[in-house]
Design an enzyme around this catalytic site. Structure first.
Site, PDB file in Angstrom:
ATOM      1  N   THR A  18       0.834  -1.211   0.000  1.00  0.00           N
ATOM      2  CA  THR A  18       0.000   0.000   0.000  1.00  0.00           C
ATOM      3  C   THR A  18       0.869   1.261   0.000  1.00  0.00           C
ATOM      4  O   THR A  18       0.455   2.293  -0.534  1.00  0.00           O
ATOM      5  CB  THR A  18      -0.996   0.023   1.183  1.00  0.00           C
ATOM      6  OG1 THR A  18      -0.279  -0.006   2.414  1.00  0.00           O
ATOM      7  CG2 THR A  18      -1.952  -1.149   1.128  1.00  0.00           C
ATOM      8  N   ASN A  19       2.053   1.183   0.580  1.00  0.00           N
ATOM      9  CA  ASN A  19       2.961   2.344   0.485  1.00  0.00           C
ATOM     10  C   ASN A  19       3.435   2.541  -0.947  1.00  0.00           C
ATOM     11  O   ASN A  19       3.530   3.672  -1.419  1.00  0.00           O
ATOM     12  CB  ASN A  19       4.155   2.188   1.432  1.00  0.00           C
ATOM     13  CG  ASN A  19       3.819   2.624   2.848  1.00  0.00           C
ATOM     14  OD1 ASN A  19       3.788   3.815   3.147  1.00  0.00           O
ATOM     15  ND2 ASN A  19       3.520   1.657   3.702  1.00  0.00           N
ATOM     16  N   HIS A 114       9.086   2.924   8.963  1.00  0.00           N
ATOM     17  CA  HIS A 114       8.844   2.039  10.110  1.00  0.00           C
ATOM     18  C   HIS A 114       7.589   2.516  10.854  1.00  0.00           C
ATOM     19  O   HIS A 114       7.446   3.707  11.115  1.00  0.00           O
ATOM     20  CB  HIS A 114      10.059   2.052  11.042  1.00  0.00           C
ATOM     21  CG  HIS A 114       9.921   1.092  12.164  1.00  0.00           C
ATOM     22  ND1 HIS A 114      10.038  -0.272  11.992  1.00  0.00           N
ATOM     23  CD2 HIS A 114       9.619   1.276  13.470  1.00  0.00           C
ATOM     24  CE1 HIS A 114       9.828  -0.880  13.142  1.00  0.00           C
ATOM     25  NE2 HIS A 114       9.572   0.041  14.059  1.00  0.00           N
TER      26      HIS A 114
HETATM   27  C1  GRF Z   1       4.255  -0.496   6.688  1.00  0.00           C
HETATM   28  O1  GRF Z   1       3.452  -0.299   7.822  1.00  0.00           O
HETATM   29  C2  GRF Z   1       5.678  -0.105   6.951  1.00  0.00           C
HETATM   30  O2  GRF Z   1       5.810   0.838   7.973  1.00  0.00           O
HETATM   31  C3  GRF Z   1       6.326  -1.400   7.386  1.00  0.00           C
HETATM   32  O3  GRF Z   1       5.684  -2.386   6.643  1.00  0.00           O
HETATM   33  C4  GRF Z   1       4.375  -1.958   6.311  1.00  0.00           C
HETATM   34  C5  GRF Z   1       4.216  -2.194   4.835  1.00  0.00           C
HETATM   35  O4  GRF Z   1       2.894  -2.048   4.423  1.00  0.00           O
HETATM   36  N1  GRF Z   1       7.760  -1.342   7.162  1.00  0.00           N
HETATM   37  P1  GRF Z   1       2.526  -2.051   2.895  1.00  0.00           P
HETATM   38  O5  GRF Z   1       3.069  -3.336   2.263  1.00  0.00           O
HETATM   39  O6  GRF Z   1       3.149  -0.839   2.255  1.00  0.00           O
HETATM   40  O7  GRF Z   1       1.035  -2.011   2.843  1.00  0.00           O
END
Ligand code: GRF
Length: 212
Positions: A18-19, A114
């Site tokens: 999702t990021n 993080h």
């Molecule tokens: C995020 O919450 C990030 O902080 C951590 O892993 C998660 C990844 O989420 N390192 P996504 O795959 O981007 O949804």
């Protein structure tokens, strides 16, 4: 998306991505002046790979089991990043420690996000660990990656309130909302040359600042 002349970045993701989605949208809207040249995953089932395809971003998957050693695996990823002309490596839910060859070739050019306020609650379960500890405030940290686990110089942080009735999912959801704003911003600042590492500290230059 032409991307001509823009800084080329890669996003490494092992899971949902999702990021990656938030970053890709910020790039497509023109808010973040980079080109996502490559998405890399170590997990063939990562939904991040589907997202990459949807956004027409080249994507590659590297399976650790296909390599004779962890060193060879990291070298292959480092080569893929180099071949794609990548200048910034963005870890977005990448579940492996970034190894020697990647780290040395992209020194001070790797970022991670993080889901806690570092240096509290490093590691894989930042959200759960913060909840179990009973903190009233947690948050998000974007930092440069060094050889440690979530120990590199901090670029941006933002607090997120913890509520009495939060569980891991509800807290992580609110943390995600902050992540989707903070990560594109950190990438933008890097691409514009507005971040400078001074020891443990990252200085953020305002647009008008002279770099000294
Ligand atoms: C995020 O919450 C990030 O902080 C951590 O892993 C998660 C990844 O989420 N390192 P996504 O795959 O981007 O949804």
């Amino acid at each position: 998306m032409s991307g001509e002349g823009k800084m080329r970045i890669a996003v490494l993701a092992s899971g949902s991505g999702t990021n990656l989605e938030a970053i890709a949208r910020a790039v497509e809207s023109g808010e973040v002046p980079v080109e996502i040249a490559l998405v890399i995953s170590d997990n063939p089932d990562a939904y991040a790979l589907v997202r990459a395809k949807n956004h027409k971003i080249p994507a590659r998957c590297f399976l650790l089991s296909d390599f004779e050693s962890r060193e060879a695996f990291d070298r292959a990823i480092a080569d893929a990043l180099t071949d794609a002309g990548v200048e910034l490596v963005v870890l977005a839910g990448y579940m492996k420690l970034v190894g020697g060859e990647i780290l040395s070739r992209f020194k001070n050019r790797i970022m991670n996000i993080h889901p806690a306020l570092l240096p509290s609650f490093p590691g894989t379960h930042g959200v759960r660990d913060a909840l179990e500890y009973g903190v009233k405030v947690s948050g998000v940290t974007v930092h440069f990656v060094d050889e440690g686990l979530d120990t590199g110089p901090i670029i941006l942080q933002e607090a997120v309130q913890v509520y009495d009735d939060d569980d891991e999912e509800t807290l992580h959801q609110r943390i995600h909302e902050v992540e989707y704003r903070l990560y594109p911003l950190a990438i933008k600042l890097f691409a514009l040359g507005r971040l400078k590492i001074e020891g443990r500290k990252v200085r953020i230059f305002q647009e008008a600042d002279e770099k000294r």
